[in-house]
Design an enzyme around this catalytic site. Structure first.
Site, PDB file in Angstrom:
ATOM      1  N   TYR A 156     -28.607  -8.273 -23.353  1.00 15.50           N
ATOM      2  CA  TYR A 156     -30.087  -7.550 -24.162  1.00 15.50           C
ATOM      3  C   TYR A 156     -29.014  -5.664 -24.538  1.00 15.50           C
ATOM      4  O   TYR A 156     -27.924  -6.407 -23.944  1.00 15.50           O
ATOM      5  CB  TYR A 156     -30.990  -6.702 -23.815  1.00 15.50           C
ATOM      6  CG  TYR A 156     -31.650  -5.681 -24.354  1.00 15.50           C
ATOM      7  CD1 TYR A 156     -32.300  -5.448 -25.461  1.00 15.50           C
ATOM      8  CD2 TYR A 156     -30.892  -4.083 -23.860  1.00 15.50           C
ATOM      9  CE1 TYR A 156     -32.586  -4.407 -25.759  1.00 15.50           C
ATOM     10  CE2 TYR A 156     -31.678  -2.739 -24.224  1.00 15.50           C
ATOM     11  CZ  TYR A 156     -32.225  -2.536 -25.339  1.00 15.50           C
ATOM     12  OH  TYR A 156     -32.643  -2.270 -25.921  1.00 15.50           O
ATOM     13  N   TRP A 158     -27.824  -3.108 -28.145  1.00 17.83           N
ATOM     14  CA  TRP A 158     -27.113  -2.469 -29.150  1.00 17.83           C
ATOM     15  C   TRP A 158     -26.075  -3.401 -29.418  1.00 17.83           C
ATOM     16  O   TRP A 158     -25.194  -3.055 -30.758  1.00 17.83           O
ATOM     17  CB  TRP A 158     -27.383  -1.248 -29.434  1.00 17.83           C
ATOM     18  CG  TRP A 158     -28.607  -1.090 -29.637  1.00 17.83           C
ATOM     19  CD1 TRP A 158     -29.467  -0.751 -27.963  1.00 17.83           C
ATOM     20  CD2 TRP A 158     -29.366   0.253 -30.413  1.00 17.83           C
ATOM     21  NE1 TRP A 158     -30.843   0.021 -29.178  1.00 17.83           N
ATOM     22  CE2 TRP A 158     -30.975  -0.153 -30.057  1.00 17.83           C
ATOM     23  CE3 TRP A 158     -29.034   0.089 -31.466  1.00 17.83           C
ATOM     24  CZ2 TRP A 158     -31.689   0.561 -31.142  1.00 17.83           C
ATOM     25  CZ3 TRP A 158     -29.937   1.016 -33.103  1.00 17.83           C
ATOM     26  CH2 TRP A 158     -31.242   1.001 -32.348  1.00 17.83           C
TER      27      TRP A 158
HETATM   28  N1  LIG Z   1     -30.835   6.325 -17.449  1.00 18.51           N
HETATM   29  C1  LIG Z   1     -31.312   5.663 -18.553  1.00 18.51           C
HETATM   30  N2  LIG Z   1     -30.647   4.630 -18.609  1.00 18.51           N
HETATM   31  C2  LIG Z   1     -30.927   3.657 -20.317  1.00 18.51           C
HETATM   32  C3  LIG Z   1     -31.500   4.997 -21.094  1.00 18.51           C
HETATM   33  C4  LIG Z   1     -32.074   5.436 -20.489  1.00 18.51           C
HETATM   34  O1  LIG Z   1     -32.692   6.553 -21.769  1.00 18.51           O
HETATM   35  N3  LIG Z   1     -31.927   6.431 -19.232  1.00 18.51           N
HETATM   36  N4  LIG Z   1     -32.269   4.290 -22.311  1.00 18.51           N
HETATM   37  C5  LIG Z   1     -32.121   3.169 -22.434  1.00 18.51           C
HETATM   38  C6  LIG Z   1     -31.949   1.972 -23.680  1.00 18.51           C
HETATM   39  S1  LIG Z   1     -33.241   2.549 -24.417  1.00 18.51           S
HETATM   40  C7  LIG Z   1     -31.677   1.732 -24.367  1.00 18.51           C
HETATM   41  S2  LIG Z   1     -31.715   0.964 -26.130  1.00 18.51           S
HETATM   42  C8  LIG Z   1     -30.504   1.050 -23.263  1.00 18.51           C
HETATM   43  C9  LIG Z   1     -29.329   0.452 -23.998  1.00 18.51           C
HETATM   44  O2  LIG Z   1     -28.123  -0.073 -23.975  1.00 18.51           O
HETATM   45  P1  LIG Z   1     -26.844  -0.887 -24.571  1.00 18.51           P
HETATM   46  O3  LIG Z   1     -27.211  -1.676 -25.594  1.00 18.51           O
HETATM   47  O4  LIG Z   1     -25.876  -1.813 -23.590  1.00 18.51           O
HETATM   48  O5  LIG Z   1     -25.743  -0.123 -24.502  1.00 18.51           O
HETATM   49  P2  LIG Z   1     -24.734  -0.477 -25.946  1.00 18.51           P
HETATM   50  O6  LIG Z   1     -23.472   1.349 -25.868  1.00 18.51           O
HETATM   51  O7  LIG Z   1     -25.024  -0.028 -27.267  1.00 18.51           O
HETATM   52  O8  LIG Z   1     -24.194  -1.503 -25.843  1.00 18.51           O
HETATM   53  C10 LIG Z   1     -23.670  -2.064 -26.920  1.00 18.51           C
HETATM   54  C11 LIG Z   1     -22.569  -3.093 -26.404  1.00 18.51           C
HETATM   55  O9  LIG Z   1     -22.086  -4.349 -27.591  1.00 18.51           O
HETATM   56  C12 LIG Z   1     -20.624  -4.061 -27.465  1.00 18.51           C
HETATM   57  N5  LIG Z   1     -20.940  -4.950 -29.683  1.00 18.51           N
HETATM   58  C13 LIG Z   1     -21.847  -4.404 -30.409  1.00 18.51           C
HETATM   59  N6  LIG Z   1     -21.538  -5.512 -31.769  1.00 18.51           N
HETATM   60  C14 LIG Z   1     -20.611  -6.166 -31.220  1.00 18.51           C
HETATM   61  C15 LIG Z   1     -20.728  -7.161 -31.216  1.00 18.51           C
HETATM   62  O10 LIG Z   1     -20.907  -7.466 -32.749  1.00 18.51           O
HETATM   63  N7  LIG Z   1     -20.631  -8.680 -30.372  1.00 18.51           N
HETATM   64  C16 LIG Z   1     -20.431  -8.119 -29.220  1.00 18.51           C
HETATM   65  N8  LIG Z   1     -20.027  -9.647 -28.582  1.00 18.51           N
HETATM   66  N9  LIG Z   1     -20.835  -7.216 -28.483  1.00 18.51           N
HETATM   67  C17 LIG Z   1     -20.971  -6.311 -29.496  1.00 18.51           C
HETATM   68  C18 LIG Z   1     -20.277  -2.695 -28.375  1.00 18.51           C
HETATM   69  O11 LIG Z   1     -19.122  -3.038 -28.122  1.00 18.51           O
HETATM   70  C19 LIG Z   1     -21.023  -2.230 -26.707  1.00 18.51           C
HETATM   71  O12 LIG Z   1     -20.227  -2.475 -25.370  1.00 18.51           O
HETATM   72  O13 LIG Z   1     -29.775   1.615 -22.330  1.00 18.51           O
HETATM   73  C20 LIG Z   1     -30.818   1.862 -21.242  1.00 18.51           C
HETATM   74  N10 LIG Z   1     -30.497   2.397 -20.700  1.00 18.51           N
HETATM   75  N1  LIG Z   2     -27.938   9.659 -31.487  1.00 14.93           N
HETATM   76  C1  LIG Z   2     -28.426   9.231 -30.501  1.00 14.93           C
HETATM   77  N2  LIG Z   2     -28.957   8.770 -31.491  1.00 14.93           N
HETATM   78  C2  LIG Z   2     -30.063   7.624 -30.491  1.00 14.93           C
HETATM   79  C3  LIG Z   2     -29.803   6.840 -29.427  1.00 14.93           C
HETATM   80  C4  LIG Z   2     -28.622   6.636 -29.361  1.00 14.93           C
HETATM   81  O1  LIG Z   2     -27.940   6.696 -27.965  1.00 14.93           O
HETATM   82  N3  LIG Z   2     -28.315   8.763 -29.471  1.00 14.93           N
HETATM   83  N4  LIG Z   2     -30.263   5.659 -29.298  1.00 14.93           N
HETATM   84  C5  LIG Z   2     -31.801   4.813 -30.291  1.00 14.93           C
HETATM   85  C6  LIG Z   2     -32.216   3.771 -28.648  1.00 14.93           C
HETATM   86  S1  LIG Z   2     -32.119   2.414 -28.276  1.00 14.93           S
HETATM   87  C7  LIG Z   2     -33.953   4.758 -28.458  1.00 14.93           C
HETATM   88  S2  LIG Z   2     -34.525   4.012 -27.678  1.00 14.93           S
HETATM   89  C8  LIG Z   2     -34.630   6.154 -28.980  1.00 14.93           C
HETATM   90  C9  LIG Z   2     -35.137   6.879 -27.306  1.00 14.93           C
HETATM   91  O2  LIG Z   2     -35.541   8.072 -27.526  1.00 14.93           O
HETATM   92  P1  LIG Z   2     -36.093   8.688 -27.125  1.00 14.93           P
HETATM   93  O3  LIG Z   2     -36.554   8.404 -25.860  1.00 14.93           O
HETATM   94  O4  LIG Z   2     -37.153   9.640 -27.634  1.00 14.93           O
HETATM   95  O5  LIG Z   2     -34.538  10.339 -26.481  1.00 14.93           O
HETATM   96  P2  LIG Z   2     -34.305  10.490 -24.914  1.00 14.93           P
HETATM   97  O6  LIG Z   2     -33.469  11.080 -25.807  1.00 14.93           O
HETATM   98  O7  LIG Z   2     -34.860   9.458 -24.252  1.00 14.93           O
HETATM   99  O8  LIG Z   2     -35.835  11.314 -24.860  1.00 14.93           O
HETATM  100  C10 LIG Z   2     -35.585  12.251 -26.183  1.00 14.93           C
HETATM  101  C11 LIG Z   2     -36.611  13.667 -25.114  1.00 14.93           C
HETATM  102  O9  LIG Z   2     -37.214  13.843 -24.472  1.00 14.93           O
HETATM  103  C12 LIG Z   2     -37.345  14.800 -23.351  1.00 14.93           C
HETATM  104  N5  LIG Z   2     -37.736  14.136 -22.282  1.00 14.93           N
HETATM  105  C13 LIG Z   2     -37.055  13.452 -20.827  1.00 14.93           C
HETATM  106  N6  LIG Z   2     -37.889  13.594 -19.718  1.00 14.93           N
HETATM  107  C14 LIG Z   2     -38.866  14.059 -20.260  1.00 14.93           C
HETATM  108  C15 LIG Z   2     -40.957  14.448 -20.108  1.00 14.93           C
HETATM  109  O10 LIG Z   2     -41.204  13.164 -18.776  1.00 14.93           O
HETATM  110  N7  LIG Z   2     -40.950  15.120 -20.112  1.00 14.93           N
HETATM  111  C16 LIG Z   2     -40.711  15.719 -21.749  1.00 14.93           C
HETATM  112  N8  LIG Z   2     -41.893  16.109 -22.181  1.00 14.93           N
HETATM  113  N9  LIG Z   2     -39.684  15.160 -22.509  1.00 14.93           N
HETATM  114  C17 LIG Z   2     -39.681  14.574 -21.642  1.00 14.93           C
HETATM  115  C18 LIG Z   2     -36.192  15.115 -22.870  1.00 14.93           C
HETATM  116  O11 LIG Z   2     -35.168  15.895 -23.054  1.00 14.93           O
HETATM  117  C19 LIG Z   2     -35.111  14.230 -24.769  1.00 14.93           C
HETATM  118  O12 LIG Z   2     -35.177  16.026 -25.578  1.00 14.93           O
HETATM  119  O13 LIG Z   2     -33.066   6.998 -29.169  1.00 14.93           O
HETATM  120  C20 LIG Z   2     -32.254   6.285 -30.405  1.00 14.93           C
HETATM  121  N10 LIG Z   2     -31.147   7.503 -31.413  1.00 14.93           N
HETATM  122 MO   LIG Z   3     -32.987   1.836 -26.831  1.00 19.00          MO
END
Ligand SMILES: Nc1nc2c(c(=O)[nH]1)N[C@H]1C(S)=C(S)[C@@H](COP(=O)(O)OP(=O)(O)OC[C@H]3O[C@@H](n4cnc5c(=O)[nH]c(N)nc54)[C@H](O)[C@@H]3O)O[C@H]1N2
Ligand SMILES: Nc1nc2c(c(=O)[nH]1)N[C@H]1C(S)=C(S)[C@@H](COP(=O)(O)OP(=O)(O)OC[C@H]3O[C@@H](n4cnc5c(=O)[nH]c(N)nc54)[C@H](O)[C@@H]3O)O[C@H]1N2
Ligand SMILES: [Mo]
Length: 823
Positions: A156, A158
């Site tokens: 999994y 991005w």
């Molecule tokens: N504690 C905590 N943990 C979280 C979250 C959180 O809110 N709190 N958020 C979660 C969420 S919502 C998400 S979506 C995940 C994100 O987790 P990931 O999606 O695993 O994070 P990325 O850093 O986007 O990793 C994408 C990787 O793919 C590689 N890549 C990009 N394009 C290509 C390609 O074309 N080919 C290959 N082979 N590789 C490629 C990039 O270089 C990068 O290393 O993290 C989760 N983890």
């Molecule tokens: N710049 C940037 N944009 C992104 C991403 C990124 O890595 N960078 N990731 C993308 C991805 S894959 C995803 S899934 C989305 C994630 O989007 P979200 O899941 O909405 O993002 P988060 O930053 O985890 O949290 C949003 C807000 O929730 C607040 N928050 C945390 N815990 C709590 C709680 O218990 N209660 C309340 N009320 N608020 C809380 C945090 O302070 C933060 O301001 O964003 C997307 N957009």
């Molecule tokens: Mo995400």
């Protein structure tokens, strides 16, 4: 509704000169498609300007002497992301993987050798031929020895956008053709809500178009942002973002109507809207919502007619709300004790919400917590009590912060893409079954630790397979998964780990065979523009030739398939440009069925994009207007056809951690909760300056690090109590792990909460050693790795409590942004 035949906006051509790339593509496009192979791709890389696109937006790249020197946002992008600078830099980053590499002990002694030193061993450069032979040999050995569930390819993450170079589909396509594998279900973003919402609303809800921003600006009187930071997170899209939320947010701001942000952090969005900031204790939102609901009911402010006509089971929820069923009335006073927002404020919110056309928007952090399923269920229940769902500007919205939900849509065609080669289910070609077994993806470490043990998921009980090999592409589990130390240990059980990436992530460093993939700027692809608006199709043109020995995932899997005797099945005899052209022509057919004209492929590729005008319908879209208009003719996809405040299906599952109506339950740990062993909650937001871990290895890093580490927001009071000053290096720790970070002392975060954003690169001082200090700042050292509940089994990345202290030891160097030795 006017169909709006898609005009090919020709006058735009003069605004940009596609120098030699345009000319070359134009000439080559007249050749037979099968000849459009390497020569076309190579010819595209000439000096001049190339139009291309990414998760961060569409842009023009300037190429000089074969080097990409400048990135200019597309002039049609209303709000380009500042991260584009890092996109260019990522191609030339010192973290690039240059050559195929194999961990020394693995190369010398074979699969399963010295697993405990994974992450600290050095790597040996090998030829592509040698590397691919090793991969093929191992795929065969694992399947022969352990059967169809020996390899986990549920990979999994991005990965880059693009309908062809979808590395995860390509991996599974190769695996499906070869034999079988273990797959994954769900994602880390919305794992809890995407499982519960179909029970409640009959759809995923989280990835769907919202009532559009122009309607919000006109009709909404109060916009509530409940745990979201749309100014920050709308920067990126899963495909190519149109950034349409930004003009929408600006338009709402310009009306001067109020916004309320409910968040432990005073976010950028809060500042942008000059909003009222309400900061409950993290993880207590369900209690706060119940307090509001109770007030609505007590003060007869709820919409009984709406509840009658459009919802199911309010009568079964009511005894819980009033306390009749459990002796605990969920009053504002009760809620205030838990969430720390004063009871008077909770009551005021109830009255305010009921007196105005109110949009309750929510992000996803709330459901990335223990019992995360309850959050949006309770928010929907609150919206039902307010009775504004389906009215212009009212109701709830779970995607205003993501990929510009609410950006008005066009009615253009939808591009298909390369498939994972799964088998059609019941003859339905759109539904494929892929993999010999499937696990909820955030349970990957449970699977490695407990092969053969049972797990629950959405009403079913299954057994974890016994996986010996992991194949990961397009993701960074050593950033995204929780409880890093537990994961490092579980990884040691694997005999083989193969990773493709273009940068030396921690995941690559903890692998056995590492293959250098191209960035999407070193290959051609095609993708849609505007995740929700679908306003254009863009040619993602190759900008520069692959650096070092990088190859596209498509080429790598083609080569592996060829070695397995499956090349023809994998490629279907088509080249990169054949595939791209095929996807485009499929869209052209759809468009012509709707009387929309599209330029032919050559003209499209030459220009770089084709736009589809926003329709009247798109500009006026109100979510659930049809259902509100006629709930019998437009029923929801739930068992009752109504919004389910009580779910008989969930009741039948009998899970004690996911009751049949929204319920406040203590999470495994929370700030000041009954099980709180540490005094601070750690919130793990998505970073403003990167996409998860992507671009951390670029020039952008200098814009946000503190003392060269990941920043840690800490409230002035909490910092003073610990003798921490702004800019100090601090150590964040709990029983699970420890990391260093740089302190930012501020009043923009509530006391008792610190914030370290997810995605900082894991940089263990002693790799492979349990509890090693992390020198840079991967917050998942301290988070919990449990499922949200038996229902969704999603990740709880926002559940963590810890403590922090000023770091007084010898400061370890940050090493993770250079390549490993020999690499
Ligand atoms: N504690 C905590 N943990 C979280 C979250 C959180 O809110 N709190 N958020 C979660 C969420 S919502 C998400 S979506 C995940 C994100 O987790 P990931 O999606 O695993 O994070 P990325 O850093 O986007 O990793 C994408 C990787 O793919 C590689 N890549 C990009 N394009 C290509 C390609 O074309 N080919 C290959 N082979 N590789 C490629 C990039 O270089 C990068 O290393 O993290 C989760 N983890
Ligand atoms: N710049 C940037 N944009 C992104 C991403 C990124 O890595 N960078 N990731 C993308 C991805 S894959 C995803 S899934 C989305 C994630 O989007 P979200 O899941 O909405 O993002 P988060 O930053 O985890 O949290 C949003 C807000 O929730 C607040 N928050 C945390 N815990 C709590 C709680 O218990 N209660 C309340 N009320 N608020 C809380 C945090 O302070 C933060 O301001 O964003 C997307 N957009
Ligand atoms: Mo995400």
């Amino acid at each position: 509704m006017p169909k709006g035949s898609t005009r090919f906006a020709q006058n735009d051509v003069s605004r940009r000169t596609f120098l030699s790339s345009t000319a070359a593509a134009g000439v080559l496009a007249t050749l037979a498609p099968s000849l459009l192979t390497a020569s076309a791709a190579r010819a595209a890389v000439a000096d001049g300007e190339v139009f291309s696109a990414s998760h961060w937006g569409a842009f023009t790249a300037t190429v000089q002497d074969g080097q990409w020197t400048k990135i200019t946002p597309w002039e049609k992008d209303p709000h380009p992301s500042h991260q584009l600078e890092g996109v260019l830099d990522s191609v030339y980053s010192p973290t690039r993987i240059k050559y195929p590499m194999v961990r020394r002990a693995y190369l010398e002694n074979g699969p399963g050798s010295s697993n405990e030193t994974r992450g600290q061993d050095d790597f040996v450069r090998v030829s592509w031929d040698e590397a691919l032979e090793l991969v093929v040999k191992e795929l065969k050995r694992v399947e022969e020895t352990y059967g169809p569930t020996g390899t986990y390819a549920g990979s999994y993450g991005w990965k880059s956008p693009g309908k062809l170079h979808n590395c995860q589909n390509l991996l599974r396509r190769m695996m499906n053709i070869k034999g079988n594998f273990v797959n994954s279900a769900g994602d880390y973003s919305t794992g809890a809500s995407q499982v519960i919402m179909p029970h409640v609303m009959g759809t995923l809800e989280v990835y769907e178009q919202q009532t559009v921003w122009p309607v919000i600006a006109e009709h909404t009187e109060l916009f509530v942002i409940w745990g979201a930071d749309p100014m920050v997170t709308n920067q990126i899209g899963w495909i190519i973002p149109d950034h349409g939320a930004y003009p929408g947010m600006q338009a709402f701001k310009d009306t001067g109507k109020p916004v309320i942000c409910i968040d432990p952090v005073r976010t950028e969005s809060c500042d942008f809207f000059d909003a009222e900031w309400i900061a409950p204790k993290p993880q207590t939102d369900v209690a706060m919502m119940l307090g509001i609901a109770h007030t609505l009911y007590e003060e007869k402010l709820h919409d009984a007619d709406f509840l009658d006509e459009y919802t199911f089971g309010f009568d079964k929820f009511l005894p819980y709300l009033t306390g009749e069923s459990d002796g605990v009335p969920k009053t504002a006073e009760w809620a205030a004790e838990i969430c720390s927002v004063p009871a008077d404020k909770i009551k005021e919110l109830a009255r305010l919400f009921a007196s105005k056309r109110t949009m309750l928007s929510s992000g996803w952090s709330l459901q990335r917590q223990h019992h995360g399923e309850q959050r949006h269920w309770m928010l929907v229940t609150l919206a039902c009590m307010l009775g504004q769902i389906g009215l212009p500007g009212g109701g709830f919205g779970l995607s205003y912060h993501y990929s510009s939900g609410g950006s008005p849509g066009a009615s253009g065609p939808v591009l298909s893409g390369i498939t994972d080669g799964g088998k059609a289910v019941d003859g339905a070609a759109w539904l494929t079954e892929s993999g010999a077994a499937t696990i909820p993806l955030a349970r990957v470490v449970d699977m490695l630790e407990g092969p053969g043990s049972d797990f629950n998921f959405n009403g079913k009980t299954q057994k974890y397979p016994d996986v010996k090999m992991v194949y990961w592409v397009g993701g960074n589990p050593f950033a995204h998964h929780q409880d890093r130390n537990r994961m490092v240990k579980a990884w040691q059980k694997l005999e083989t780990v193969v990773v493709h990436d273009f940068q030396w992530t921690a995941t690559a460093r903890f692998a056995d065979i590492v293959l250098p993939a191209t960035t999407s700027y070193e290959r051609n692809d095609i993708e849609q523009y505007g995740d929700y608006s679908l306003k254009a199709i863009i040619g993602m043109k190759k900008i520069v030739d692959p650096l070092f020995e990088a190859r596209s995932d498509f080429d790598i899997f083609t080569d592996i398939s060829a070695r397995l005797g499956n090349e023809r099945a994998f490629t279907e005899g088509k080249t990169e440009l054949d595939w791209i052209k095929g996807f485009y022509e499929g869209a052209e057919k759809q468009a012509s069925a709707k009387n929309t004209e599209m330029p032919d492929f050559d003209a499209f590729w030459d220009k770089g994009y084709v736009e589809f005008p926003v329709t009247e319908e798109g500009r006026n879209y109100v979510r659930y207007a049809d259902f509100r208009e006629d709930p019998l003719l437009e029923p929801l996809g739930t068992p009752s056809g109504l919004i389910e405040i009580y779910s008989n299906n969930i009741e039948k599952m009998g899970y004690d951690d996911c009751p049949p109506h929204p319920t406040w339950m203590e999470p495994v740990e929370r700030l000041d909760g009954p099980n709180a062993k540490f005094p601070l909650h750690v919130t793990t937001s998505h970073p403003r300056g990167r996409l998860h871990s992507q671009l951390n290895g670029t020039v952008l890093r200098k814009t946000y690090t503190v003392a060269d580490r990941e920043p840690c927001l800490i409230n002035t009071e909490d910092a003073a109590a610990r003798g921490i000053a702004d800019g100090d290096i601090v150590r964040i720790f709990n029983d699970r792990g420890q990391l260093l970070a740089g302190a930012t002392v501020t009043d923009a975060i509530r006391p008792g909460v610190i914030r370290v954003c997810e995605g900082g690169w894991y940089d263990p001082v002693e790799p492979g050693t349990d509890g090693s200090l992390d020198a840079y700042g991967d917050v998942n050292n301290v988070t919990v790795d449990i499922g949200t509940s038996s229902l969704a089994q999603a990740n709880c990345g926002h559940t963590a409590i810890a403590d922090v202290e000023k770091f007084t030891g010898e400061v370890p160097a940050v090493k993770v942004f250079s390549t490993p030795a020999n690499a």
